[in-house]
Design an enzyme around this catalytic site. Structure first.
Site, PDB file in Angstrom:
ATOM      1  N   ARG A  27      10.598 -13.179 -38.869  1.00 60.76           N
ATOM      2  CA  ARG A  27      10.777 -12.606 -40.206  1.00 60.76           C
ATOM      3  C   ARG A  27      11.780 -13.315 -41.096  1.00 60.76           C
ATOM      4  NH1 ARG A  27      12.139  -6.606 -38.647  1.00 60.76           N
ATOM      5  NH2 ARG A  27      13.111  -7.727 -36.914  1.00 60.76           N
ATOM      6  N   ASP A  73       4.465 -10.583 -27.773  1.00 66.40           N
ATOM      7  CA  ASP A  73       5.373  -9.455 -27.607  1.00 66.40           C
ATOM      8  C   ASP A  73       5.437  -9.074 -26.138  1.00 66.40           C
ATOM      9  OD1 ASP A  73       5.995  -6.276 -27.694  1.00 66.40           O
ATOM     10  OD2 ASP A  73       6.814  -7.268 -29.460  1.00 66.40           O
ATOM     11  N   TYR A 147       9.937   1.072 -21.936  1.00 62.20           N
ATOM     12  CA  TYR A 147       8.984   1.413 -22.999  1.00 62.20           C
ATOM     13  C   TYR A 147       7.797   2.199 -22.448  1.00 62.20           C
ATOM     14  CZ  TYR A 147      11.400  -1.796 -26.172  1.00 62.20           C
ATOM     15  OH  TYR A 147      12.330  -2.409 -26.975  1.00 62.20           O
TER      16      TYR A 147
END
Length: 339
Positions: A27, A73, A147
């Site tokens: 980003r 990812d 997660y």
């Protein structure tokens, strides 16, 4: 052609350390933001092999880093294990059903979901400069499990830590499933052209010492051993963020080739504590990079001085932040390569 990063990971000490930056494809780059706006959601981006390859190559074209890190990812593994994966804007990833209240056995593994990643690797390798090393990666079992159990990231990984204490057998089953898929996943990346891999254990710092041994060191050691059976010469970088004083044991006991050092660790201490001759990677604070100037120069000097006697890959202590100025990255490259 010689590949400085690959040579360093295999134990060669170089006067000018090779460098790459964690999250270098992302980003902070205007070209990435433009592509992301055109393509939509993160998962769509990561599973479109042509687009993911372009994102992987963007920082190589702009900065000429010594390593290209696959754009993907760590949650591709739980997705391949059968959990539903999506990304909430501004909030991060979500996985369903969370295993804190659902059974692992109910999931239907779908390893074919990883096929676009292998295609991305092949596309990137075809376009990389000859001296650039192709890096693959996966999340380490503890971090991936946090997660999978909670269904999302959390501040203290409390739900997963409770499960590991309360029902270690059930938690071990989750870790074992992650290990097996991770070995296949990294092996697939290597077969597609990856030359070294990194295991990210982003949440390893949340564990007590005995739990760290059980859920970080032991699973990592099993993954490394399995990879060595399939790909003897492929370097494995282990990055247990937040390990602190447990870093030395991790480096000795996991069988990794090289160890990543986060920004909270004194590089001089790390140099003394880690096995002699083991390649190290790190450990500039991402906020020092954002600040630039004297703060960055001082930090860079300390890191280079501390690791001058061993193989060293210059990198950040964690991922580059979205508000990092491009000019500061350029200045960092000049500091490292212009000495």
């Amino acid at each position: 052609m010689e590949k400085p990063l690959l040579a360093t990971l295999r134990g060669e000490r170089r006067a000018v350390p090779p460098m790459w930056l964690m999250r270098q494809a992302g980003r902070y780059l205007p070209e990435y933001r433009e592509l992301r706006a055109a393509k939509g959601g993160f998962l769509d981006l990561a599973t479109d092999s042509g687009t993911a390859a372009e994102v992987t190559l963007q920082p190589i074209r702009r900065f000429g880093f010594d390593g290209a890190i696959l754009f993907s990812d760590i949650l591709m593994v739980p997705w391949a294990l059968g959990q539903h994966l999506w990304f909430e804007t501004g909030e991060g990833p979500r996985l369903a059903p969370p295993l804190v209240d659902a059974a692992l056995a109910a999931l239907q593994p779908a390893p074919e979901r990883l096929d676009p990643v292998y295609d991305t690797v092949r596309r990137v390798v075809a376009d990389l400069p000859p001296a650039t090393t192709m890096l693959g990666f996966a999340g380490s079992p503890w971090t991936v499990a946090t997660y999978m159990v909670a269904g999302q990231g959390s501040r203290d990984q409390g739900a997963t830590r409770r499960m590991a204490y309360r029902d270690p057998a059930a938690f071990q089953a989750i870790v074992t499933a992650i290990e097996a898929m991770t070995v296949d996943y990294l092996s697939g990346q290597i077969a597609a052209g990856v030359e070294a891999v990194q295991l990210f254990d982003s949440w390893s710092g949340s564990l007590a010492p005995a739990e760290f041994e059980r859920w970080v060191i032991a699973p990592t050691a099993r993954i490394v051993a399995a990879l060595r059976e399939r790909h003897l010469d492929t370097p494995v970088i282990g990055f247990p963020k937040g390990a602190g004083a447990k870093l030395a044991g991790y480096a000795r006991e996991t069988g990794i080739t090289a160890v990543g050092v986060d920004e909270t660790i004194d590089p001089a201490w790390a140099n003394d504590a880690l096995p002699v001759g083991m390649p190290v990677q790190g450990n500039l604070d991402p906020l020092a990079l954002i600040t630039g100037g004297a703060a960055m120069r001082g930090a860079v000097d300390r890191i280079l001085a501390a690791f001058a006697g061993r193989p060293h890959v210059f990198n950040l202590g964690h991922g580059i932040l979205p508000d990092t100025p491009i000019a500061h990255v350029e200045a960092l490259i000049s500091m490292i390569r212009g000495r």
